[in-house]
Design a protein around this motif. Structure first.
Motif, short mmCIF file in Angstrom:
data_model
loop_
_atom_site.label_atom_id
_atom_site.label_comp_id
_atom_site.label_asym_id
_atom_site.label_seq_id
_atom_site.Cartn_x
_atom_site.Cartn_y
_atom_site.Cartn_z
N ARG A 93 0.82 -1.21 0.00
CA ARG A 93 0.00 0.00 0.00
C ARG A 93 0.85 1.26 0.00
O ARG A 93 0.49 2.28 -0.61
CB ARG A 93 -0.92 0.00 1.22
CG ARG A 93 -1.87 1.18 1.31
CD ARG A 93 -2.88 0.96 2.42
NE ARG A 93 -2.26 0.89 3.72
CZ ARG A 93 -1.99 1.95 4.49
NH1 ARG A 93 -2.29 3.17 4.04
NH2 ARG A 93 -1.44 1.80 5.67
N PRO A 96 4.17 2.32 -3.48
CA PRO A 96 3.97 3.21 -4.64
C PRO A 96 4.16 4.68 -4.31
O PRO A 96 4.65 5.44 -5.16
CB PRO A 96 2.52 2.91 -5.06
CG PRO A 96 2.28 1.52 -4.61
CD PRO A 96 3.03 1.40 -3.31
N GLU A 100 6.89 6.70 -6.37
CA GLU A 100 6.50 7.86 -7.18
C GLU A 100 7.35 9.07 -6.83
O GLU A 100 7.83 9.79 -7.70
CB GLU A 100 5.02 8.15 -6.98
CG GLU A 100 4.50 9.28 -7.86
CD GLU A 100 3.01 9.50 -7.67
OE1 GLU A 100 2.36 9.96 -8.63
OE2 GLU A 100 2.49 9.22 -6.57
N ARG A 168 -0.20 13.01 0.11
CA ARG A 168 -0.22 12.85 -1.34
C ARG A 168 -1.35 13.60 -2.02
O ARG A 168 -1.27 13.88 -3.21
CB ARG A 168 -0.33 11.36 -1.70
CG ARG A 168 0.77 10.50 -1.16
CD ARG A 168 0.61 9.07 -1.60
NE ARG A 168 0.94 8.90 -3.01
CZ ARG A 168 0.74 7.78 -3.68
NH1 ARG A 168 0.17 6.74 -3.09
NH2 ARG A 168 1.08 7.69 -4.96
N GLU A 175 -9.14 9.70 -4.01
CA GLU A 175 -8.11 9.06 -4.83
C GLU A 175 -8.75 8.36 -6.03
O GLU A 175 -9.84 7.81 -5.92
CB GLU A 175 -7.32 8.04 -4.01
CG GLU A 175 -6.46 8.66 -2.92
CD GLU A 175 -5.53 7.64 -2.29
OE1 GLU A 175 -5.48 6.49 -2.79
OE2 GLU A 175 -4.86 7.98 -1.29
N ALA A 177 -9.16 5.45 -9.06
CA ALA A 177 -9.12 3.99 -9.01
C ALA A 177 -7.67 3.52 -9.10
O ALA A 177 -6.91 3.97 -9.95
CB ALA A 177 -9.93 3.41 -10.16
N ARG A 178 -7.29 2.63 -8.19
CA ARG A 178 -5.89 2.21 -8.10
C ARG A 178 -5.54 1.25 -9.24
O ARG A 178 -6.14 0.18 -9.37
CB ARG A 178 -5.64 1.53 -6.75
CG ARG A 178 -4.18 1.21 -6.47
CD ARG A 178 -4.06 0.47 -5.16
NE ARG A 178 -2.69 0.14 -4.84
CZ ARG A 178 -1.89 0.85 -4.06
NH1 ARG A 178 -2.33 1.97 -3.53
NH2 ARG A 178 -0.65 0.46 -3.81
N THR A 180 -1.81 1.66 -10.84
CA THR A 180 -0.38 1.55 -10.62
C THR A 180 0.03 1.91 -9.19
O THR A 180 1.13 1.58 -8.77
CB THR A 180 0.38 2.48 -11.58
OG1 THR A 180 0.04 3.85 -11.29
CG2 THR A 180 0.01 2.18 -13.03
N GLY A 181 -0.84 2.61 -8.47
CA GLY A 181 -0.48 3.12 -7.16
C GLY A 181 0.13 4.51 -7.21
O GLY A 181 0.24 5.18 -6.19
N LEU A 183 -0.42 8.15 -7.92
CA LEU A 183 -1.64 8.96 -8.02
C LEU A 183 -1.70 9.75 -9.31
O LEU A 183 -2.77 9.88 -9.92
CB LEU A 183 -1.73 9.90 -6.82
CG LEU A 183 -2.09 9.27 -5.47
CD1 LEU A 183 -2.32 10.34 -4.42
CD2 LEU A 183 -3.32 8.38 -5.58
N ASP A 186 -2.50 7.24 -12.16
CA ASP A 186 -3.85 6.71 -12.01
C ASP A 186 -4.90 7.78 -12.31
O ASP A 186 -5.96 7.48 -12.86
CB ASP A 186 -4.06 6.16 -10.59
CG ASP A 186 -3.26 4.88 -10.36
OD1 ASP A 186 -2.76 4.32 -11.35
OD2 ASP A 186 -3.13 4.47 -9.19
N SER A 190 -7.71 7.57 -15.20
CA SER A 190 -9.13 7.75 -14.88
C SER A 190 -9.71 9.00 -15.51
O SER A 190 -10.92 9.22 -15.42
CB SER A 190 -9.31 7.80 -13.35
OG SER A 190 -8.80 6.64 -12.74
#
Length: 335
Positions: A93, A96, A100, A168, A175, A177-178, A180-181, A183, A186, A190
């Motif tokens: 969790r 990522p 990043e 973050r 946030e 939809a996960r 790659t993790g 943000l 993602d 999205s």
């Protein structure tokens, strides 16, 4: 056997040594986790003993180590006492967020440092050269947490152009939809432009803080390697042959100078894995570095052991990638 093959084989005893040292270090830390988590004044000595038994701390040291090795062989990094969750799940969790931040900081450092070092090498002794040296000196001498606090003071408290360093994402946004993790990625997947912008703004200050830490050695090495390459015999031959300045610099000199630069990149990226611990704490970044610091404070063995083991594995993987890239740049490096 090639250098890369030897590196892969040497990773096995290295990782095992990390496992042993990490296990022993966590056991010699001052304090007793059982007493820490049984800090309720109403708890008796028998209650504390029950906590120790539940944590496995009542077993002999070698028995604890064998159990730990068995769990590692099954991919089980243990369970965090503080959160009650498996360490592997916590890392999945949080990793990522750290990745990043570190990757963006490293990209910023490379994009800025290599051109700066190149320009400084082309004009040694000029104002640009002195400016690059000054930037490199400041980057080396200033701790990352000091740089982070200064950037927060200037760009958040004074200028107000960047958001509050609270993690973050703005707490009023959801946030994406996960996938790659990451943000930012993602949010783009999205199609949530507002979330992407907010996540990028939150990412800028900690990424720049880490980039300043990495920029100095990269710029200095690029400058030194380019000056050495430009003074080589083959460069003088290329100039005598009438080749253009751009071709000489970018094709011949830069390629030969990239060997020590790439090696420095690998070292710097590995150092950044440790530097992100302080940066994550300063910017309330929910990565594995901040999680490791909390584990030290809470005497939580399993996350701390897992953090060191994961960092060691990443360090070895980075060195392996550097070896592969080095061979691609100069096949003679494999010998």
């Amino acid at each position: 056997m090639t250098r890369i093959g030897l590196r892969v084989l040497s990773a096995i005893p290295t990782l095992f040594g990390v496992v042993v040292i990490t296990f022993l270090l966590t056991r010699v830390l001052p304090g007793d986790p059982a007493v820490f988590f049984a800090s309720n004044p109403s708890m008796s000595a028998s209650d504390i003993a029950a906590v120790r038994e539940n944590l496995g701390l009542d077993r002999p040291l070698y028995d604890q180590f064998l159990i730990y090795l068995g769990n590692l062989a099954q991919g089980n990094l243990g369970r965090s006492i503080a959160t009650g969750q498996p360490v592997a799940a916590e890392f999945a969790r949080r990793l990522p967020a750290s990745a990043e931040l570190t990757l963006l900081a490293f990209l910023l450092a490379v994009v800025v440092a290599v051109p700066l070092g190149l320009v400084a090498a082309l004009r040694p002794g000029s104002l640009v050269d002195h400016a690059v040296r000054l930037i490199a000196t400041l980057g080396v001498s200033m701790p990352t947490f000091v740089s982070g606090l200064l950037l927060i003071h200037v760009f958040y408290f004074r200028a107000g152009v960047l958001p509050e360093p609270i993690g973050r994402l703005d707490p009023f946004l959801f946030e994406p939809a996960r996938v790659t993790g990451f943000l930012t990625i993602d949010a783009l997947i999205s199609g949530e432009g507002q979330v992407f912008r907010a996540a990028l703004l939150q990412l800028l200050l900690p990424a720049v803080t880490m980039a300043l830490f990495a920029l100095a050695p990269l710029a200095r090495m690029t400058r030194a390697a380019m000056i050495a390459a430009l003074g080589s015999d083959f460069i003088r031959t290329a100039r005598a042959a009438g080749l253009s300045r751009g071709r000489i610099v970018l094709i011949y000199a830069l390629r030969n100078a990239m060997l020590p630069v790439v090696t420095t990149m690998g070292m710097v990226f590995s150092y950044m894995l440790g530097a992100n611990v302080l940066v994550e704490r300063v910017f309330s970044w929910p990565g594995i570095g901040a999680f490791a610091i909390d584990s030290i404070v809470n005497l939580d063995y399993a996350p701390l052991q897992g953090f060191v083991l994961v960092m060691a594995a990443i360090f070895i993987a980075v060195n392996l990638v550097v070896d592969i890239v080095t061979v691609l740049i100069d096949p003679r490096a494999e010998d």
